[in-house]
Design a protein around this motif. Structure first.
Motif, PDB file in Angstrom:
ATOM      1  N   ILE A   1      -0.376 -18.374   1.015  1.00 32.41           N
ATOM      2  CA  ILE A   1       0.653 -17.509   1.579  1.00 32.41           C
ATOM      3  C   ILE A   1       0.342 -16.023   1.396  1.00 32.41           C
ATOM      4  CG2 ILE A   1       3.096 -16.839   1.344  1.00 32.41           C
ATOM      5  CD1 ILE A   1       3.617 -19.877   0.792  1.00 32.41           C
ATOM      6  N   PHE A   2      -0.206 -15.653   0.233  1.00 33.30           N
ATOM      7  CA  PHE A   2      -0.375 -14.226  -0.036  1.00 33.30           C
ATOM      8  C   PHE A   2      -1.254 -13.515   1.001  1.00 33.30           C
ATOM      9  CE2 PHE A   2      -2.711 -10.744  -2.143  1.00 33.30           C
ATOM     10  CZ  PHE A   2      -1.649  -9.875  -2.312  1.00 33.30           C
ATOM     11  N   PRO A   3      -2.480 -13.978   1.254  1.00 32.02           N
ATOM     12  CA  PRO A   3      -3.294 -13.266   2.264  1.00 32.02           C
ATOM     13  C   PRO A   3      -2.646 -13.307   3.639  1.00 32.02           C
ATOM     14  CG  PRO A   3      -4.508 -15.144   1.337  1.00 32.02           C
ATOM     15  CD  PRO A   3      -3.194 -15.112   0.660  1.00 32.02           C
ATOM     16  N   SER A   4      -1.991 -14.436   3.971  1.00 28.14           N
ATOM     17  CA  SER A   4      -1.337 -14.540   5.276  1.00 28.14           C
ATOM     18  C   SER A   4      -0.261 -13.464   5.412  1.00 28.14           C
ATOM     19  CB  SER A   4      -0.699 -15.917   5.440  1.00 28.14           C
ATOM     20  OG  SER A   4      -1.674 -16.902   5.221  1.00 28.14           O
ATOM     21  N   MET A   5       0.495 -13.272   4.343  1.00 30.73           N
ATOM     22  CA  MET A   5       1.539 -12.240   4.366  1.00 30.73           C
ATOM     23  C   MET A   5       0.929 -10.866   4.614  1.00 30.73           C
ATOM     24  SD  MET A   5       4.475 -13.574   4.053  1.00 30.73           S
ATOM     25  CE  MET A   5       5.448 -12.115   3.691  1.00 30.73           C
ATOM     26  N   VAL A   6      -0.175 -10.586   3.925  1.00 32.35           N
ATOM     27  CA  VAL A   6      -0.830  -9.276   4.091  1.00 32.35           C
ATOM     28  C   VAL A   6      -1.216  -9.066   5.556  1.00 32.35           C
ATOM     29  CG1 VAL A   6      -2.866  -7.915   3.501  1.00 32.35           C
ATOM     30  CG2 VAL A   6      -1.663  -9.213   1.716  1.00 32.35           C
TER      31      VAL A   6
END
Lengths: 322, 279
Positions: B33-38
């Motif tokens: 989720i983290f890179p996708s959010m970025v």
């Protein structure tokens, strides 16, 4: 037709190892660079036998077992494991072996039963008339005493539980020969006792087992036969009793006469004591005769080995054992 | 059932199980989720800018490029990291101790990494469809470019993962990969780069995966701003195909060499080293 096939299989099965040895190691040598680690190791193991390879740290136990597992190439010598040279062992051969590895943190996200079931899949095509492979996951979980943890993630197991899982993984294919390298390193006494029970169960099921240890007590408890590896070669080979009997030639006699203490080492304690009585009669007191135990001799050897006097230690030990 | 079939099936099952495991633990979900959010935030702020010379949203142009990059990262970096970690922790040695275990392990790893890549890219793609305008997906192109992209990058990841026995050293690979991302026209059209940089970028799969994904998701008119004013599917097939072929020849040799050197004592040695790192 099926009967004929069966008979043929059996006849063929007995051919590769006419003496029926599961392990046959002759003049095994291993050299790393210029350092000789194994300088001619010889031993055999019969079906169903539990053999302990005992020796101080650095004696070459792990090197030996890894050569037999087919994970390491040897420098020289003839090695036969289940009738096959491990340097050329195929997958069919691999399926008949069990290797218990020291796990650390692999497969942490898998659950205990899930992983055993998964690893068992690889063994299914290797079932024979005599051996049904793999071991049923539920039965196996029960056999190693992990039933209540069967659905736990492996990363949540305690050290002792993980070790049981390591054994379970090693035997999931119902191996004919099982390798255990330092199986109880880092165990507390309770875990060690439980582990020993497990090995006894396997041995009762006619699995041939080769284990390495630097602990004489463990070798005595588990093994039918002990091989002592030191200085790159097997310096003693026999049951714990045989080794103890062969080594107990020296005894230490302690006594006092008129309050003065004396100590004497002798190879014939009985005759020596008879003379003592003849000489001192009732002035003789506090008489003590103690045979050097297997452990004393072994510990002395290990100490000398580790203080760098390897060859002297081995020679001394050889003198004592022969 | 032959032993090879059994190992292939076990490998497929292994891959499925491992993908499922990544969906049920916090650490892995965060990594999804983290890179996708970025990326979603970056594209959100880019949505009102336009691709130079057109009225098309720069954010919408970035979406397929980011997904192309994500596929390359999945094949290369995810597989490299997993191989390095699983060699260190003894997973690979376990595979080696089992009949046909290495075959099953590799198939499992390919399924795992491909599955993880699909999951990760879906997390970027699905919200984007609601947020960005002008995206029309040509599924056929998307699937073949993705499949070929994975076949081209997975063997490279396997080779890279075999070279490092210490997981910390994998950083050495990350730097050039990041550099390639910067010059491959992912966040900004490549035509803005000097020509020799364009030439360099076109040697590697990342540029072609970005281009391929753009061809699958953007209106055909936008090919006008690409090099050669075309989606260049043939060249794409050629470059990605060449990487795939080279990788499929080299990777098994490198993997075999790596596997041959695994033993209990080599794993124990790495464990010692790792323990020293911690304390």
């Amino acid at each position: 037709m099926a009967v004929v096939d069966h008979a043929e299989t059996q006849a063929r099965g007995t051919k590769p190892a006419p003496e029926g040895n599961v392990l046959d190691v002759r003049d095994l040598r291993m050299r790393y660079g210029t350092k000789d680690v194994l300088t001619g190791v010889n031993f055999t193991a019969h079906p169903g036998e539990v053999v302990a390879l005992l020796g101080p740290n650095g004696a070459g136990k792990t090197t030996t077992i890894e050569i037999l597992e087919g994970f390491r190439m040897r420098s020289a010598g003839d090695v036969s494991v289940l009738g096959v040279d491990p340097a050329h062992g195929d997958e069919n051969w691999r399926a008949r072996l069990g290797v218990v590895l020291q796990s650390w943190r692999d497969h942490g996200k898998w659950k205990v039963r899930e992983l055993l079931q998964h690893l068992g899949l690889y063994y299914a095509p290797y079932s024979t008339d005599h051996i049904t492979r793999p071991w049923d996951a539920d039965e196996l979980v029960a056999a190693v005493g992990l039933t209540e943890h069967a659905d736990k993630k492996i990363s949540r197991l305690s050290g002792g539980q993980r070790r049981r899982l390591d054994v379970a993984i090693g035997i999931v294919g119902r191996p004919e020969l099982l390798f255990l390298d330092e199986p109880t390193a880092g165990f507390d006494p309770e875990a060690r006792r439980e582990f020993h029970d497990l090995v006894h169960q396997l041995a009762d099921a006619a699995t041939t087992i080769l284990l390495t240890t630097h602990d004489l007590d463990e070798a005595e408890k588990l093994a039918d036969r002990i091989l002592i590896l030191a200085g790159g070669t097997i310096i003693a080979d026999g049951s714990a009793d045989e080794l103890a009997r062969r080594m107990s030639t020296e005894a230490e006699v302690k006594w006092t006469v008129d309050g003065q203490r004396f100590v004497h080492s002798t190879s014939d304690a009985t005759e020596f004591v008879r003379q003592l009585f003849a000489q001192h009669d009732d002035k003789l007191a506090d008489l003590e005769v103690r045979r050097a135990s297997l452990e004393d001799t072994y510990m002395a050897m290990v100490q000398q080995f580790e203080s760098g006097r390897q060859e002297a230690a081995v020679r001394e030990f050889e003198v004592v054992t022969r | 059932m032959t032993s090879t079939t059994a190992a292939v099936r076990a490998g497929l099952a292994r891959g499925r199980a491992e993908v499922r495991q990544t969906l049920t633990n916090g650490q892995d979900l965060w990594n999804y989720i983290f890179p996708s959010m970025v990326f979603l935030i970056v594209m959100f702020f880019m949505r009102d800018s336009t691709v130079p010379g057109t009225t098309f949203s720069l954010g919408s142009r970035t979406l397929p490029s980011v997904i192309g990059m994500g596929i390359a990262f999945g094949g290369l970096v995810t597989l490299m990291m997993q191989l390095a970690v699983e060699r260190e922790d003894g997973t690979l040695l376990r595979a080696k101790a089992i009949p046909n275990g290495m075959l099953g392990y590799l198939i499992g790893k390919i399924v795992t990494v491909s599955g993880m890549t699909v999951v990760a890219q879906s997390i970027v793609l699905i919200p984007s469809l609601f947020m960005l305008d002008g995206i029309t997906i040509d599924w056929f192109t998307l699937i073949w470019v993705m499949a070929l992209g994975l076949v081209a990058t997975l063997p490279l990841g396997a080779v890279a993962g075999s070279m490092f026995s210490n997981t910390r050293n994998t950083g050495i690979i990350m730097l050039p990969v990041m550099g390639l991302v910067a010059i491959s026209g992912i966040f900004y059209p490549i035509s803005a780069m000097p020509e020799w940089v364009q030439g360099l970028a076109q040697v590697f799969p990342i540029y072609w995966l970005g281009l391929g994904m753009r061809s699958a998701m953007l209106p055909d008119g936008l090919s006008a701003v690409e090099i050669g004013e075309s989606w260049r599917h043939l060249e794409m097939l050629g470059v990605l195909g060449a990487w795939a072929a080279a990788g499929l020849i080299v990777a098994p040799m490198v993997l075999r060499r790596m596997a041959r050197r695994e033993s209990g004592s080599s794993v124990a040695e790495r464990r010692e080293k790792a323990m020293q790192r911690v304390t």
